[in-house]
Motif scaffolding. Structure first.
Motif, short mmCIF file in Angstrom:
data_model
loop_
_atom_site.label_atom_id
_atom_site.label_comp_id
_atom_site.label_asym_id
_atom_site.label_seq_id
_atom_site.Cartn_x
_atom_site.Cartn_y
_atom_site.Cartn_z
N ARG A 16 0.83 -1.21 0.00
CA ARG A 16 0.00 0.00 0.00
C ARG A 16 0.87 1.26 0.00
O ARG A 16 0.54 2.25 -0.64
CB ARG A 16 -0.94 -0.01 1.22
N GLN A 19 2.21 1.71 -3.52
CA GLN A 19 1.15 2.17 -4.41
C GLN A 19 0.81 3.64 -4.15
O GLN A 19 0.62 4.43 -5.08
CB GLN A 19 -0.11 1.32 -4.25
N SER A 20 0.78 4.03 -2.88
CA SER A 20 0.50 5.43 -2.53
C SER A 20 1.59 6.35 -3.06
O SER A 20 1.31 7.45 -3.53
CB SER A 20 0.37 5.58 -1.01
N LEU A 22 3.49 5.80 -5.69
CA LEU A 22 3.33 5.88 -7.14
C LEU A 22 2.18 6.81 -7.51
O LEU A 22 2.27 7.61 -8.45
CB LEU A 22 3.08 4.49 -7.73
N ASP A 23 1.08 6.72 -6.77
CA ASP A 23 -0.10 7.54 -7.06
C ASP A 23 0.17 9.02 -6.83
O ASP A 23 -0.49 9.89 -7.42
CB ASP A 23 -1.29 7.10 -6.20
N SER A 26 3.20 12.78 -10.51
CA SER A 26 2.41 13.36 -11.59
C SER A 26 2.51 12.56 -12.89
O SER A 26 1.60 12.60 -13.72
CB SER A 26 2.87 14.81 -11.86
N HIS A 28 2.47 9.47 -15.56
CA HIS A 28 1.63 8.28 -15.76
C HIS A 28 2.57 7.08 -15.79
O HIS A 28 3.36 6.94 -16.71
CB HIS A 28 0.85 8.38 -17.07
N ASN A 42 -0.18 3.45 -11.81
CA ASN A 42 -0.55 4.40 -10.76
C ASN A 42 -1.84 5.14 -11.14
O ASN A 42 -2.37 4.98 -12.26
CB ASN A 42 0.59 5.38 -10.45
N GLN A 43 -2.35 5.94 -10.23
CA GLN A 43 -3.64 6.60 -10.46
C GLN A 43 -3.61 7.57 -11.63
O GLN A 43 -4.57 7.61 -12.42
CB GLN A 43 -4.08 7.33 -9.18
N PRO A 44 -2.55 8.39 -11.80
CA PRO A 44 -2.51 9.26 -12.98
C PRO A 44 -2.60 8.48 -14.30
O PRO A 44 -3.18 8.97 -15.28
CB PRO A 44 -1.17 10.00 -12.84
N TRP A 45 -2.02 7.28 -14.35
CA TRP A 45 -2.12 6.44 -15.55
C TRP A 45 -3.58 6.07 -15.80
O TRP A 45 -4.08 6.19 -16.93
CB TRP A 45 -1.28 5.18 -15.35
N ASP A 47 -6.30 7.63 -14.63
CA ASP A 47 -7.07 8.83 -14.94
C ASP A 47 -6.89 9.24 -16.39
O ASP A 47 -7.86 9.61 -17.07
CB ASP A 47 -6.65 9.97 -14.01
#
Length: 286
Positions: A16, A19-20, A22-23, A26, A28, A42-45, A47
């Motif tokens: 976790r 992952q946090s 990576l998220d 900025s 991707h 990650n989250q930008p990827w 999004d």
């Protein structure tokens, strides 16, 4: 066993945390295995994939990214995709430590450039490769504008001071058209004694227009007056100014007859303000 439970909890916390981290970046980011399969993103990827119409609900998680690169999604992207796939393969194979590539990825409404940076995990263990895409649009546009300004300067050195029409034409072609794609362009002189604005050169819908069609007028309010009085560049919505000037309650915002965005640049020489250069566009987002 208690020991194994503690170890399992520690591993989950570690995952976790990674992952946090990576998220929070900025860029991707996707992590690939030795075959090119995406094992984490990650989250930008995610999004970016969603915002750009990806039909893959998992943002390609589990897919082979080499295949994705080599499957062109738009005309002209084949060579870029192949170069990216070849570079990633070289990093996976250990033939090179780092691979970078700049490429364009324009959407229907916006010009965009990205840089992809590929590196391989160090140390023992299974092969893992990090693919990071970073938006470099702002720096690319800044570099492009600097290049255009240099070209403008070079062009202006060939123009005599007694040929203002040629000077205005160069400004239109190099600034209004190339930098802003603006269909409307006006150079107006400002008479400080009478506080009058006089049109000297006009382009309307990309056509040279007789400046006498725009009669001299007293400087009142609005973006042109603000630019001259405050001696600064003003960005404004001409449709809103039109409504205010004519007391017109009709909804002109979005009306294709009225420009929706405008930039007003004061022309200053030393302490004297000569006039103003205006550029207007039908697109409110320009």
């Amino acid at each position: 066993m208690p020991g194994s439970d503690v170890l399992g909890q520690g591993m989950r916390l570690s995952e976790r945390f990674v992952q946090s981290a990576l998220d929070a970046l900025s860029a991707h980011i996707a992590i690939l295995d030795e075959t090119g399969r995406i094992v984490a993103v990650n989250q930008p990827w995610i999004d970016f994939a969603i915002n750009n119409g990806s039909r893959d609900e998992n943002a390609y998680l589990g897919a082979n990214y080499l295949d994705v690169c080599e499957r062109p999604t738009r005309r002209g992207s084949e060579s870029v995709g192949k170069a990216a796939a070849d570079g990633i393969r070289a990093v996976i194979a250990g033939e090179r430590e780092v691979f970078t590539l700049e490429y364009d990825c324009h959407s229907p409404i916006k010009r965009r450039w990205f840089s992809v940076h590929v590196t391989r995990f160090r140390g023992e263990g299974p092969v893992r490769v990090v693919v990071a895409h970073e938006d470099i649009t702002q720096s690319r546009e800044s570099a492009e504008r600097l290049r255009l300004l240099h070209e403008i300067g070079t062009s202006l050195t060939t123009v005599g001071v007694n040929d203002p029409q040629l000077l205005y034409t160069i400004l239109y072609e190099q600034v209004a058209r190339r930098m802003f794609d603006a269909p409307h362009f006006v150079i107006a002189q400002y008479n400080t004694e009478t506080e009058t604005i006089i049109c000297e050169f006009a382009i309307v819908d990309n056509e040279v227009t007789d400046p006498t069609l725009f009669p001299p007028r007293k400087m009142g309010t609005g973006p042109i007056a603000e630019s001259i009085r405050q001696r600064r560049t003003v960005i404004d919505n001409p449709a809103e100014a039109h409504i205010a000037a004519h007391n017109d309650p009709s909804a002109l915002i979005g009306d294709e007859r009225i420009p929706q965005s405008g930039i007003y640049i004061p022309l200053i020489t030393g302490d004297r303000i000569y006039g103003v250069m205006t550029m207007q566009h039908y697109d409110a987002n320009v």
